[in-house]
Design a protein around this motif. Structure first.
Motif, mmCIF file in Angstrom:
data_model
loop_
_atom_site.group_PDB
_atom_site.id
_atom_site.type_symbol
_atom_site.label_atom_id
_atom_site.label_comp_id
_atom_site.label_asym_id
_atom_site.label_seq_id
_atom_site.Cartn_x
_atom_site.Cartn_y
_atom_site.Cartn_z
ATOM 1 N N LEU A 23 0.813 -1.219 0.000
ATOM 2 C CA LEU A 23 0.000 0.000 0.000
ATOM 3 C C LEU A 23 0.853 1.280 0.000
ATOM 4 O O LEU A 23 0.322 2.372 -0.080
ATOM 5 C CB LEU A 23 -0.932 0.013 1.218
ATOM 6 N N ARG A 24 2.158 1.148 0.104
ATOM 7 C CA ARG A 24 3.026 2.342 0.070
ATOM 8 C C ARG A 24 3.995 2.252 -1.111
ATOM 9 O O ARG A 24 3.762 2.843 -2.140
ATOM 10 C CB ARG A 24 3.752 2.490 1.414
ATOM 11 N N ASP A 25 5.046 1.453 -1.010
ATOM 12 C CA ASP A 25 6.010 1.361 -2.119
ATOM 13 C C ASP A 25 5.297 0.810 -3.360
ATOM 14 O O ASP A 25 5.519 1.274 -4.479
ATOM 15 C CB ASP A 25 7.176 0.438 -1.724
ATOM 16 N N GLY A 26 4.438 -0.185 -3.153
ATOM 17 C CA GLY A 26 3.731 -0.783 -4.286
ATOM 18 C C GLY A 26 2.792 0.210 -4.939
ATOM 19 O O GLY A 26 2.785 0.378 -6.165
ATOM 20 N N GLU A 27 2.050 0.901 -4.125
ATOM 21 C CA GLU A 27 1.003 1.773 -4.646
ATOM 22 C C GLU A 27 1.568 2.993 -5.341
ATOM 23 O O GLU A 27 0.909 3.601 -6.179
ATOM 24 C CB GLU A 27 0.090 2.173 -3.482
ATOM 25 N N GLN A 28 2.818 3.372 -5.012
ATOM 26 C CA GLN A 28 3.353 4.594 -5.622
ATOM 27 C C GLN A 28 3.943 4.330 -7.005
ATOM 28 O O GLN A 28 4.407 5.246 -7.668
ATOM 29 C CB GLN A 28 4.373 5.261 -4.687
ATOM 30 N N SER A 29 3.898 3.065 -7.476
ATOM 31 C CA SER A 29 4.461 2.802 -8.807
ATOM 32 C C SER A 29 3.419 3.136 -9.889
ATOM 33 O O SER A 29 2.223 3.111 -9.636
ATOM 34 C CB SER A 29 4.930 1.358 -8.906
ATOM 35 N N PRO A 30 3.901 3.457 -11.110
ATOM 36 C CA PRO A 30 3.009 3.958 -12.155
ATOM 37 C C PRO A 30 1.819 3.049 -12.430
ATOM 38 O O PRO A 30 1.984 1.852 -12.635
ATOM 39 C CB PRO A 30 3.924 4.034 -13.393
ATOM 40 N N GLY A 31 0.630 3.635 -12.393
ATOM 41 C CA GLY A 31 -0.580 2.901 -12.743
ATOM 42 C C GLY A 31 -1.212 2.140 -11.589
ATOM 43 O O GLY A 31 -2.263 1.546 -11.745
ATOM 44 N N PHE A 32 -0.571 2.130 -10.411
ATOM 45 C CA PHE A 32 -1.073 1.297 -9.314
ATOM 46 C C PHE A 32 -1.815 2.079 -8.232
ATOM 47 O O PHE A 32 -2.060 1.546 -7.155
ATOM 48 C CB PHE A 32 0.078 0.492 -8.684
ATOM 49 N N SER A 33 -2.154 3.339 -8.505
ATOM 50 C CA SER A 33 -2.871 4.123 -7.494
ATOM 51 C C SER A 33 -4.177 3.433 -7.106
ATOM 52 O O SER A 33 -4.865 2.886 -7.958
ATOM 53 C CB SER A 33 -3.236 5.504 -8.047
ATOM 54 N N MET A 34 -4.505 3.511 -5.831
ATOM 55 C CA MET A 34 -5.779 2.936 -5.363
ATOM 56 C C MET A 34 -6.561 4.017 -4.624
ATOM 57 O O MET A 34 -5.948 4.879 -3.988
ATOM 58 C CB MET A 34 -5.524 1.791 -4.373
ATOM 59 N N ASN A 35 -7.868 3.945 -4.700
ATOM 60 C CA ASN A 35 -8.651 4.896 -3.915
ATOM 61 C C ASN A 35 -8.832 4.354 -2.498
ATOM 62 O O ASN A 35 -8.396 3.248 -2.178
ATOM 63 C CB ASN A 35 -9.987 5.229 -4.617
ATOM 64 N N LEU A 36 -9.469 5.153 -1.664
ATOM 65 C CA LEU A 36 -9.556 4.797 -0.240
ATOM 66 C C LEU A 36 -10.200 3.429 -0.017
ATOM 67 O O LEU A 36 -9.675 2.596 0.722
ATOM 68 C CB LEU A 36 -10.339 5.896 0.507
ATOM 69 N N ASN A 37 -11.331 3.198 -0.701
ATOM 70 C CA ASN A 37 -12.020 1.919 -0.491
ATOM 71 C C ASN A 37 -11.181 0.742 -0.966
ATOM 72 O O ASN A 37 -11.173 -0.323 -0.349
ATOM 73 C CB ASN A 37 -13.369 1.918 -1.208
ATOM 74 N N GLU A 38 -10.493 0.951 -2.061
ATOM 75 C CA GLU A 38 -9.644 -0.135 -2.576
ATOM 76 C C GLU A 38 -8.516 -0.434 -1.593
ATOM 77 O O GLU A 38 -8.168 -1.593 -1.346
ATOM 78 C CB GLU A 38 -9.080 0.249 -3.946
ATOM 79 N N LYS A 39 -7.939 0.641 -0.998
ATOM 80 C CA LYS A 39 -6.859 0.414 -0.027
ATOM 81 C C LYS A 39 -7.387 -0.336 1.187
ATOM 82 O O LYS A 39 -6.721 -1.215 1.727
ATOM 83 C CB LYS A 39 -6.264 1.752 0.414
ATOM 84 N N ILE A 40 -8.590 0.020 1.602
ATOM 85 C CA ILE A 40 -9.136 -0.667 2.781
ATOM 86 C C ILE A 40 -9.398 -2.141 2.458
ATOM 87 O O ILE A 40 -9.107 -3.024 3.265
ATOM 88 C CB ILE A 40 -10.386 0.057 3.305
ATOM 89 N N ARG A 41 -9.901 -2.399 1.272
ATOM 90 C CA ARG A 41 -10.131 -3.807 0.886
ATOM 91 C C ARG A 41 -8.823 -4.586 0.867
ATOM 92 O O ARG A 41 -8.731 -5.717 1.312
ATOM 93 C CB ARG A 41 -10.787 -3.874 -0.489
ATOM 94 N N MET A 42 -7.803 -3.945 0.310
ATOM 95 C CA MET A 42 -6.489 -4.603 0.257
ATOM 96 C C MET A 42 -5.950 -4.804 1.678
ATOM 97 O O MET A 42 -5.396 -5.863 1.997
ATOM 98 C CB MET A 42 -5.569 -3.677 -0.529
#
Ligand code: KIV
Ligand code: ZN
Length: 528
Positions: A23-42
């Motif tokens: 949710l941090r290093d992974g999410e900051q890579s190109p194209g991998f942004s997640m919205n709040l609900n998606e982050k909570i699900r993950m």
């Protein structure tokens, strides 16, 4: 000698802490942004997976990051069985306070402070003198310790740092109160021998190194991230930082599923224990692919479609006679299930639900299940045989759309060789249904113009590709659309038996991801 850790108590010598940074290093890579609900699900899925520390974001980076870390700390972080919730921070006072504020609601919380220590980074990026870096480390770790006893300090570009200076910084960080010391291979430059040299040196030379947890964080630029992680474990490291599917900056981070299964499969070489429920690996991997729209490659270890497929006759024969001839771990141990149930138009909701479980979609919520089931029935009416791949495409398409601001509702199309194509489109934007009619040079052009009319935007279409999910003329089309806005790229996916509908869905998906990206790249937004 065993270590007493503020969040984990007395750690057995062979206990490895699994730190997840999807949710941090992974999410900051190109194209991998997640919205709040998606982050909570993950975050829920990662909790069920049994990770120990969840790096939930970089709170100072953007409002979205701050809110996500806080929401995870408030929900998951307050449960008894929660992982430690961690927020990343540079050494500045504002950074540390922001991270402290975001993780505060969690029962067990960590602030992860990092600063670059290599000559290259100090001189050209930070423009700081070595002494200033040491001072910043002491101040930031000390401040973080006022907010939580669990503080991690990272030497960014640590593997390319002068050894004497690295030891000096680590000693300062430990004295200031750091309880975990992480040495990132930030640019994926190290080889396994470097891990042995660096961590052995730290253990031999740094006072107090035996009282803290040493941690490794490896990027995959040379494809060595997992090998380096294993090498670090063998010389006394007891925390590994990794991501699901190995996502992360550039070539990504060490893949969690590969690292965990390497430990589990080779206890002779890596006699360590951790708390990961490996049967949940596949479903967690699938959930991430579904949310981000990026499938793993078929030959990806552990979670790729072919990871347990045997094509060669000799291999198939061997596996049938004795599975361990060609399988070093069982597919079931990471969540693959043997299931030959074929679905058709008479299949009911229970069979559909079972199939989703078997395919690794145990996480799907009730509303999505209903929507996916409706679409499955619709598909089964149009298609003789519904294959597993059809269901994966359909569910991905449905789940991806959860919580999106713009939703595809319906469309009609008039196309042919006699004149311009005409698309009549209906989208729901923030819950309000809107229609547009547009003509264009072919059906795709007309459809995309209609989308632009309903939701005006400046993004450019830079890639459009269509493939079939399965064989046959009744196969579903799976479309990928890549949009570019101010140098930012997003990919959207859509699936449908109608190619143009799948293209419209893919475009709408990309547009939704762009909206998330806009928030994440507001002027003050950063990445580590
Ligand atoms: O790769 C890296 O150096 C990092 C740090 C912020 C830990 O991700
Ligand atoms: Zn990193």
């Amino acid at each position: 000698m065993s270590i007493t850790h503020p969040s984990f108590g007395t750690l057995d010598d062979d206990r490895v802490i699994i730190f997840d940074t999807t949710l941090r290093d992974g999410e900051q890579s190109p194209g991998f942004s997640m919205n709040l609900n998606e982050k909570i699900r993950m975050a829920e899925a990662l909790t069920e997976l049994g990770i120990d520390v969840m790096e939930a974001g970089f709170p100072i980076a953007s409002i979205g990051d701050y809110e996500a870390v806080k929401a995870i700390a408030e929900s998951i972080g307050q449960r008894d069985e929660s992982p430690v919730i961690c927020g990343l921070s540079r050494t500045g006072r504002e950074d540390v306070l922001r991270a402290a504020d975001a993780v505060r609601p969690a029962q067990r919380k960590r602030i992860h402070v990092f600063i670059a220590t290599s000559d290259l980074h100090m001189k050209y990026k930070l423009r700081m003198q070595p002494d200033e870096v040491v001072e910043a480390t002491i101040a930031a770790v000390g401040l973080a310790r006022q907010h939580t006893d669990d503080v991690e300090w990272s030497a960014e570009d640590g593997t390319r740092t002068d050894p004497d200076f690295l030891c000096r910084c680590i000693e300062a960080a430990i004295k200031a109160g750091a309880t975990t010391i992480n040495i990132p291979d930030t640019v994926g430059y190290a080889v396994p021998e470097d891990m042995a040299r660096i961590f052995t040196m730290i253990r031999e030379r740094v006072p107090g190194a035996d009282k803290v947890v040493l941690s490794t964080h490896n990027h995959n630029d040379l494809g060595l991230a997992v090998a380096n992680t294993m090498a670090a474990l063998r010389v006394g490291v007891r925390q590994i930082e990794s991501t699901i599917n190995g996502i992360g900056e550039r070539a990504g981070n060490a893949s969690l599923e590969e690292a965990v299964m390497a430990i589990r499969t080779r206890p002779d070489a890596m006699p360590f224990k951790n708390n990961v429920n490996t049967q949940n690996i596949l479903r967690t991997s699938r959930l991430l692919s579904t949310i981000t729209g990026f499938d793993v490659q078929p030959n990806k270890a552990i979670v790729g479609r072919n990871a347990f497929a045997h094509e060669a006759g000799i291999h198939q024969d061997g596996v049938l006679k004795h599975a361990s001839t060609y399988e070093i771990m069982t597919p079931e141990s990471v969540g693959w299930q043997k299931n030959s149930l074929v679905l058709g138009k008479h299949s009911g909701r229970a069979a559909f639900r079972d199939k989703l479980n078997a395919l690794g979609y145990g996480e799907i919520g009730a509303n999505q299940l209903n929507d996916a089931f409706r679409r499955f029935k619709d598909l089964a009416d149009r298609k003789k045989v519904v294959f597993d791949d059809d269901i994966v495409a359909l569910v991905d398409d449905e789940v991806m759309r959860d919580h999106e601001r713009i939703r595809f509702v319906s469309m009609d199309l008039y196309a042919g060789s006699k004149g311009p194509a005409r698309a009549e489109l209906e989208l729901a934007v923030d819950g309000v249904t809107k229609q547009a009619v547009a003509t264009g040079d072919g059906p795709v052009d007309a459809t995309f113009k209609a989308i632009r009319e309903i939701f005006p935007h400046e993004a450019n279409l830079v890639l459009f590709s269509v493939g079939a999910v399965t064989e046959g003329t009744d196969a579903q089309a799976k479309t990928t659309v890549r949009l570019e806005e101010k140098g930012k790229l997003v990919d959207g996916q859509g699936a449908d038996t109608d190619t143009i509908v799948s293209a419209a869905r893919a475009y709408v998906h990309a547009l939704n991801k762009l909206l998330v990206k806009r928030v994440r790249t507001e002027p003050q937004a950063l990445s580590a």
